[in-house]
Design an enzyme around this catalytic site. Sequence first.
Site, PDB file in Angstrom:
ATOM      1  N   ILE A 151       0.821  -1.218   0.000  1.00 54.77           N
ATOM      2  CA  ILE A 151       0.000   0.000   0.000  1.00 54.77           C
ATOM      3  C   ILE A 151       0.856   1.270   0.000  1.00 54.77           C
ATOM      4  CG2 ILE A 151      -0.310   0.045   2.534  1.00 54.77           C
ATOM      5  CD1 ILE A 151      -2.871   1.079  -0.176  1.00 54.77           C
ATOM      6  N   ASP A 208     -10.536  -5.527   7.871  1.00 55.94           N
ATOM      7  CA  ASP A 208      -9.875  -5.113   6.634  1.00 55.94           C
ATOM      8  C   ASP A 208     -10.790  -4.240   5.780  1.00 55.94           C
ATOM      9  OD1 ASP A 208      -7.618  -5.130   4.836  1.00 55.94           O
ATOM     10  OD2 ASP A 208      -8.836  -6.354   3.508  1.00 55.94           O
ATOM     11  N   ARG A 238      -3.512 -10.267   6.873  1.00 51.25           N
ATOM     12  CA  ARG A 238      -4.958 -10.268   7.121  1.00 51.25           C
ATOM     13  C   ARG A 238      -5.479 -11.623   7.589  1.00 51.25           C
ATOM     14  NH1 ARG A 238      -3.330  -7.241   3.337  1.00 51.25           N
ATOM     15  NH2 ARG A 238      -4.157  -5.182   2.902  1.00 51.25           N
ATOM     16  N   LYS A 271      -6.308   2.360   8.206  1.00 54.51           N
ATOM     17  CA  LYS A 271      -7.488   1.879   8.889  1.00 54.51           C
ATOM     18  C   LYS A 271      -7.319   0.417   9.252  1.00 54.51           C
ATOM     19  CE  LYS A 271      -8.652  -0.525   5.985  1.00 54.51           C
ATOM     20  NZ  LYS A 271      -7.970  -1.590   5.185  1.00 54.51           N
ATOM     21  N   SER A 314      11.741   0.393   8.854  1.00 52.68           N
ATOM     22  CA  SER A 314      11.377  -1.015   8.751  1.00 52.68           C
ATOM     23  C   SER A 314      11.999  -1.737   9.941  1.00 52.68           C
ATOM     24  CB  SER A 314      11.932  -1.591   7.445  1.00 52.68           C
ATOM     25  OG  SER A 314      11.845  -3.003   7.452  1.00 52.68           O
ATOM     26  N   ARG A 315      11.474  -2.942  10.230  1.00 48.77           N
ATOM     27  CA  ARG A 315      12.106  -3.764  11.269  1.00 48.77           C
ATOM     28  C   ARG A 315      13.422  -4.314  10.736  1.00 48.77           C
ATOM     29  NH1 ARG A 315       7.552  -7.954  11.833  1.00 48.77           N
ATOM     30  NH2 ARG A 315       7.704  -7.599   9.601  1.00 48.77           N
TER      31      ARG A 315
HETATM   32  N1  NAP Z   1      -6.096   2.248   2.473  1.00 47.44           N
HETATM   33  C1  NAP Z   1      -6.037   1.190   1.701  1.00 47.44           C
HETATM   34  O1  NAP Z   1      -6.536   1.146   0.576  1.00 47.44           O
HETATM   35  C2  NAP Z   1      -5.271   0.015   2.201  1.00 47.44           C
HETATM   36  C3  NAP Z   1      -4.895  -0.994   1.316  1.00 47.44           C
HETATM   37  C4  NAP Z   1      -4.105  -2.037   1.798  1.00 47.44           C
HETATM   38  C5  NAP Z   1      -3.764  -2.057   3.132  1.00 47.44           C
HETATM   39  N2  NAP Z   1      -4.184  -1.071   3.962  1.00 47.44           N
HETATM   40  C6  NAP Z   1      -3.828  -1.099   5.383  1.00 47.44           C
HETATM   41  O2  NAP Z   1      -2.414  -0.974   5.468  1.00 47.44           O
HETATM   42  C7  NAP Z   1      -1.912  -1.774   6.518  1.00 47.44           C
HETATM   43  C8  NAP Z   1      -0.832  -2.695   5.970  1.00 47.44           C
HETATM   44  O3  NAP Z   1      -1.388  -3.534   4.986  1.00 47.44           O
HETATM   45  P1  NAP Z   1      -0.494  -4.117   3.809  1.00 47.44           P
HETATM   46  O4  NAP Z   1      -1.362  -4.908   2.927  1.00 47.44           O
HETATM   47  O5  NAP Z   1       0.321  -3.037   3.198  1.00 47.44           O
HETATM   48  O6  NAP Z   1       0.420  -5.123   4.639  1.00 47.44           O
HETATM   49  P2  NAP Z   1       1.872  -5.687   4.256  1.00 47.44           P
HETATM   50  O7  NAP Z   1       2.090  -5.595   2.780  1.00 47.44           O
HETATM   51  O8  NAP Z   1       1.996  -7.006   4.915  1.00 47.44           O
HETATM   52  O9  NAP Z   1       2.833  -4.641   4.930  1.00 47.44           O
HETATM   53  C9  NAP Z   1       2.808  -4.413   6.294  1.00 47.44           C
HETATM   54  C10 NAP Z   1       4.132  -3.809   6.697  1.00 47.44           C
HETATM   55  O10 NAP Z   1       4.158  -3.799   8.115  1.00 47.44           O
HETATM   56  C11 NAP Z   1       5.375  -4.373   8.581  1.00 47.44           C
HETATM   57  N3  NAP Z   1       5.028  -5.541   9.402  1.00 47.44           N
HETATM   58  C12 NAP Z   1       4.683  -6.764   8.983  1.00 47.44           C
HETATM   59  N4  NAP Z   1       4.438  -7.562  10.038  1.00 47.44           N
HETATM   60  C13 NAP Z   1       4.631  -6.788  11.117  1.00 47.44           C
HETATM   61  C14 NAP Z   1       4.525  -7.026  12.509  1.00 47.44           C
HETATM   62  N5  NAP Z   1       4.209  -8.229  12.990  1.00 47.44           N
HETATM   63  N6  NAP Z   1       4.784  -6.004  13.353  1.00 47.44           N
HETATM   64  C15 NAP Z   1       5.135  -4.797  12.882  1.00 47.44           C
HETATM   65  N7  NAP Z   1       5.256  -4.525  11.559  1.00 47.44           N
HETATM   66  C16 NAP Z   1       5.006  -5.519  10.707  1.00 47.44           C
HETATM   67  C17 NAP Z   1       6.193  -4.813   7.396  1.00 47.44           C
HETATM   68  O11 NAP Z   1       7.265  -3.919   7.296  1.00 47.44           O
HETATM   69  P3  NAP Z   1       8.728  -4.346   7.770  1.00 47.44           P
HETATM   70  O12 NAP Z   1       8.799  -5.830   7.791  1.00 47.44           O
HETATM   71  O13 NAP Z   1       9.593  -3.746   6.698  1.00 47.44           O
HETATM   72  O14 NAP Z   1       8.917  -3.724   9.111  1.00 47.44           O
HETATM   73  C18 NAP Z   1       5.282  -4.656   6.204  1.00 47.44           C
HETATM   74  O15 NAP Z   1       5.905  -3.991   5.154  1.00 47.44           O
HETATM   75  C19 NAP Z   1      -3.114  -2.490   7.131  1.00 47.44           C
HETATM   76  O16 NAP Z   1      -3.541  -1.774   8.255  1.00 47.44           O
HETATM   77  C20 NAP Z   1      -4.181  -2.405   6.048  1.00 47.44           C
HETATM   78  O17 NAP Z   1      -5.497  -2.348   6.587  1.00 47.44           O
HETATM   79  C21 NAP Z   1      -4.920  -0.044   3.505  1.00 47.44           C
END
Ligand code: NAP
Length: 341
Positions: free
Chosen positions: A22, A184, A172, A104, A44-45
């Site tokens: 995202i 979600d 998710r 969100k 990032s972690r």
């Molecule tokens: N507004 C929208 O249209 C939209 C669309 C998609 C998602 N979202 C929201 O964005 C958020 C992330 O979703 P995503 O699909 O982007 O997820 P994602 O691709 O899995 O990315 C999440 C990020 O958070 C970090 N992370 C992963 N596991 C973690 C953990 N256990 N503790 C702390 N950090 C962690 C990771 O970064 P590092 O490993 O590099 O630290 C990863 O890059 C969610 O809240 C989702 O609801 C919003």
Amino acid sequence: MTTPAPATAPPLRIGAACTGWIGGWALHGPVTAGARATVTFVASRDRDRARRHAEANSVPAYGSWPELLMCSDVDAVYLATPNSDHLTKARQAVLAGKHVLCEKPLSCDASAVEELLALAARRGVLVQEAYHYRDHPAVARVLAALRAGAIGRVRRITVDYGWLLDRPCDVRLRPELDGGAFLDVGCYGVDLLHSLVPGTWSVLDVQAVRGPTGVDLESRARLALRSPHPVRAEVRAALRAPATVCEAHIEGTEGAVRLLSPFAPVPPPGAGTAGLGFRAEWEHSAGAPIEPVPIRAATSYHHQLDAFAARVASRAPAETAALVSRARVLAEVRNRMEKNR
Ligand SMILES: NC(=O)c1ccc[n+]([C@@H]2O[C@H](COP(=O)([O-])OP(=O)(O)OC[C@H]3O[C@@H](n4cnc5c(N)ncnc54)[C@H](OP(=O)(O)O)[C@@H]3O)[C@@H](O)[C@H]2O)c1
């Protein structure tokens, strides 16, 4: 709640906790396309991932989350980590004097949200939940018209948002990270209810179908707002819809409207049937027709960044009541799901 940006305000300097998908769509893409913000730090972690992400997006600095918080070139943070991580990081950012744009849902803990917003107000920073769709002018015009009585008094709202999640390791699907369909995408429906008819929404009942990891893959909640006039709503969410569905039907005392793709006004590539973008089909309405705003290239995320920067610059207040109420409703939906297990 779009606030005009003071023309003289410098671009907002954002520190990003988002190396996932995202981030490109919601942050780096709009910044490249000219939004009133710049990304000055990526956290990032994993240091190497932070570096790669910073290099790929021409961000000048990278490091850990604590380093981001100490960076004096960061005015605001954009949080797009898993749902369970949002509140803690938002609080830490506020304590570090940073504004927060948080994906969100911010949290399902209404009293913690209330405390966070009080803390943010004392520190003079803004906390905003990233319901980007409301900042798109085409959606904003329709929501404003509905609030102004375009279909009379709103009596019933039905929201459907679902997509097919086919990545078995996705955050998710992990209950400990607050995964599940309702948090979600169901949260968008809860946001729409509050946007159209602010007040104290109660959850009447909840049904959920869980997957092997324990999160809800499909869920529906019936809700009601009792005063001053009764409003009924149903919010349906899915992570295993055969094709993306994204629509809302709103019935009033003098008309009705179907909103197509309200939460993805300019949808990402591959968005299935929601791929045509936002449209409002008025079944009948009170008063003059609502002229649609054309959907142009700037995404709702671009408008969101501009609006967030403008709110920060103009010291706009947080939408406290709605933020707290949404958290309370999401908590109640989750509690009901637990009881129904
Ligand atoms: N507004 C929208 O249209 C939209 C669309 C998609 C998602 N979202 C929201 O964005 C958020 C992330 O979703 P995503 O699909 O982007 O997820 P994602 O691709 O899995 O990315 C999440 C990020 O958070 C970090 N992370 C992963 N596991 C973690 C953990 N256990 N503790 C702390 N950090 C962690 C990771 O970064 P590092 O490993 O590099 O630290 C990863 O890059 C969610 O809240 C989702 O609801 C919003």
